[in-house]
Design an enzyme around this catalytic site. Structure first.
Site, PDB file in Angstrom:
ATOM      1  N   LYS A  23      59.254  26.738  66.613  1.00  0.00           N
ATOM      2  CA  LYS A  23      59.004  27.949  66.027  1.00  0.00           C
ATOM      3  C   LYS A  23      58.543  29.124  66.970  1.00  0.00           C
ATOM      4  CE  LYS A  23      57.881  25.881  61.618  1.00  0.00           C
ATOM      5  NZ  LYS A  23      56.894  25.014  60.711  1.00  0.00           N
ATOM      6  N   GLN A  60      50.591  24.467  59.229  1.00  0.00           N
ATOM      7  CA  GLN A  60      51.564  23.296  59.403  1.00  0.00           C
ATOM      8  C   GLN A  60      51.142  22.387  58.516  1.00  0.00           C
ATOM      9  OE1 GLN A  60      54.473  23.476  61.187  1.00  0.00           O
ATOM     10  NE2 GLN A  60      55.257  21.639  60.465  1.00  0.00           N
ATOM     11  N   ASP A  91      55.710  31.048  54.706  1.00  0.00           N
ATOM     12  CA  ASP A  91      56.355  30.077  54.153  1.00  0.00           C
ATOM     13  C   ASP A  91      56.692  30.107  52.716  1.00  0.00           C
ATOM     14  OD1 ASP A  91      56.154  27.657  56.002  1.00  0.00           O
ATOM     15  OD2 ASP A  91      54.190  27.315  55.838  1.00  0.00           O
TER      16      ASP A  91
HETATM   17  N1  GUN Z   1      55.870  20.784  57.459  1.00  0.00           N
HETATM   18  C1  GUN Z   1      57.298  20.592  57.155  1.00  0.00           C
HETATM   19  N2  GUN Z   1      58.065  21.727  56.944  1.00  0.00           N
HETATM   20  C2  GUN Z   1      57.160  22.598  56.907  1.00  0.00           C
HETATM   21  C3  GUN Z   1      57.345  24.187  56.510  1.00  0.00           C
HETATM   22  O1  GUN Z   1      58.445  24.473  56.376  1.00  0.00           O
HETATM   23  N3  GUN Z   1      56.193  24.722  56.586  1.00  0.00           N
HETATM   24  C4  GUN Z   1      55.017  24.298  56.623  1.00  0.00           C
HETATM   25  N4  GUN Z   1      53.927  25.050  57.003  1.00  0.00           N
HETATM   26  N5  GUN Z   1      54.755  22.961  57.109  1.00  0.00           N
HETATM   27  C5  GUN Z   1      55.863  22.369  56.999  1.00  0.00           C
END
Ligand code: GUN
Length: 287
Positions: free
Chosen positions: A54, A98, A121
């Site tokens: 990211k 996350q 998200d």
């Molecule tokens: N963990 C796995 N995929 C994601 C996601 O798309 N967003 C977040 N915040 N955590 C994750």
């Protein structure tokens, strides 16, 4: 091999170039650089690798990114306090906590604390509700990335039978909603579905998001169909495997995403788009 490979990597690179131009124009006009804050609690190795992807993505499109890394022992109250501080920080436009979080923290309580306009998200109850009501909102990144990949094939989603295997809040449920929005007839299969093959073999579009390597065997795939593989499980040999038995499926499907290089790069790309969209929305609201 007969299937066309849908390269998420290529599409993601193209979209990131387009986004970078938009971001740069916005910065020139407003002197504001979009800013994403990623919060990571603990040392989950998969999460660490996602988070670094990211951050690299942000660099590519000239979005500022900050990582706040907290210990596994962080309390729920401490995390909520941090999210509230980020909510009121005008220099922060996107907040991503996350997942998964350590067991002593209630994920929904944290997601609920994130300001809806900064919820890049698309996981907060308001954004989830807007998704189901077809209202404009920040869309869950993997789900929207999957729709863009399917659109790349030029196969008609409208009127197709789409089968989604998996019903998670992160992928299965939101992608089902988006497919429905595109006028597909949607079937959602999950761990309690009696005969998944009976559904999947009739799917014009098959989306698999369960995290079980090679779960979908070639006999479960309709010839010529679009197969989107969301799984990325790292096995002991260090390689990543999808939820679909790719080597055999590639002879039967019409289109298929590879693992890696399929859905993964698109998830991050939509996160970058969401961060820019969140920044523009906040800028316009503050004007
Ligand atoms: N963990 C796995 N995929 C994601 C996601 O798309 N967003 C977040 N915040 N955590 C994750």
């Amino acid at each position: 091999m007969s299937a066309k490979i849908i390269s998420g990597k290529e599409l993601a690179n193209k979209l990131r170039l387009e986004l970078k131009e938009k971001v740069n124009k916005f910065i020139l006009k407003t002197q504001i650089q979009p800013h994403l804050v990623v919060v990571l609690v603990g040392n989950n190795p998969s999460s660490l690798s996602y988070v670094s992807g990211k951050q690299k993505g942000c660099e590519q499109v000239n979005i500022k990114s900050s990582l706040i890394q907290l210990s596994e022992e962080t309390t729920q109250e401490e995390l909520i306090l941090l999210v509230r501080q980020l909510n009121s920080d005008k220099t922060v436009h996107g907040i991503l906590v996350q997942l998964p979080l350590p067991k002593h923290i209630n994920e929904l309580d944290i997601i609920n604390t994130i300001n809806v306009d900064k919820d890049v998200d698309g996981f907060s109850p308001i954004n989830v509700g807007k998704l189901s009501l077809n209202e404009d909102s920040l869309l869950p990144c993997t789900a929207e990335g999957i729709i863009r990949l399917i659109k790349e094939t030029k196969v008609n989603i409208s009127g197709s039978h789409a089968v989604v295997i998996g019903r998670s809040n992160i992928v299965g449920k939101p992608v089902s909603q988006l497919l429905l929005r595109e006028n597909a007839t949607v079937t959602v299969c999950h761990s309690k579905t009696k005969d998944i093959k009976a559904f999947s073999r009739n799917a014009d579009i098959l989306v698999v998001a369960i995290g079980k390597p090679k779960f979908v065997t070639v006999d479960m795939i309709k010839p010529g169909s679009v197969v989107i593989d969301v799984g990325t499980t790292r096995l002991d040999n260090g390689k990543f495997y999808g939820d679909v038995d790719y080597e055999k499926a590639v002879d039967v499907a019409g289109f298929i995403t590879p693992v890696p290089g399929g859905v993964g790069p698109m998830t991050i790309t939509i996160l970058l788009e969401n961060t820019f969209k969140a920044c523009v929305t906040q800028y316009n609201k503050a004007k």
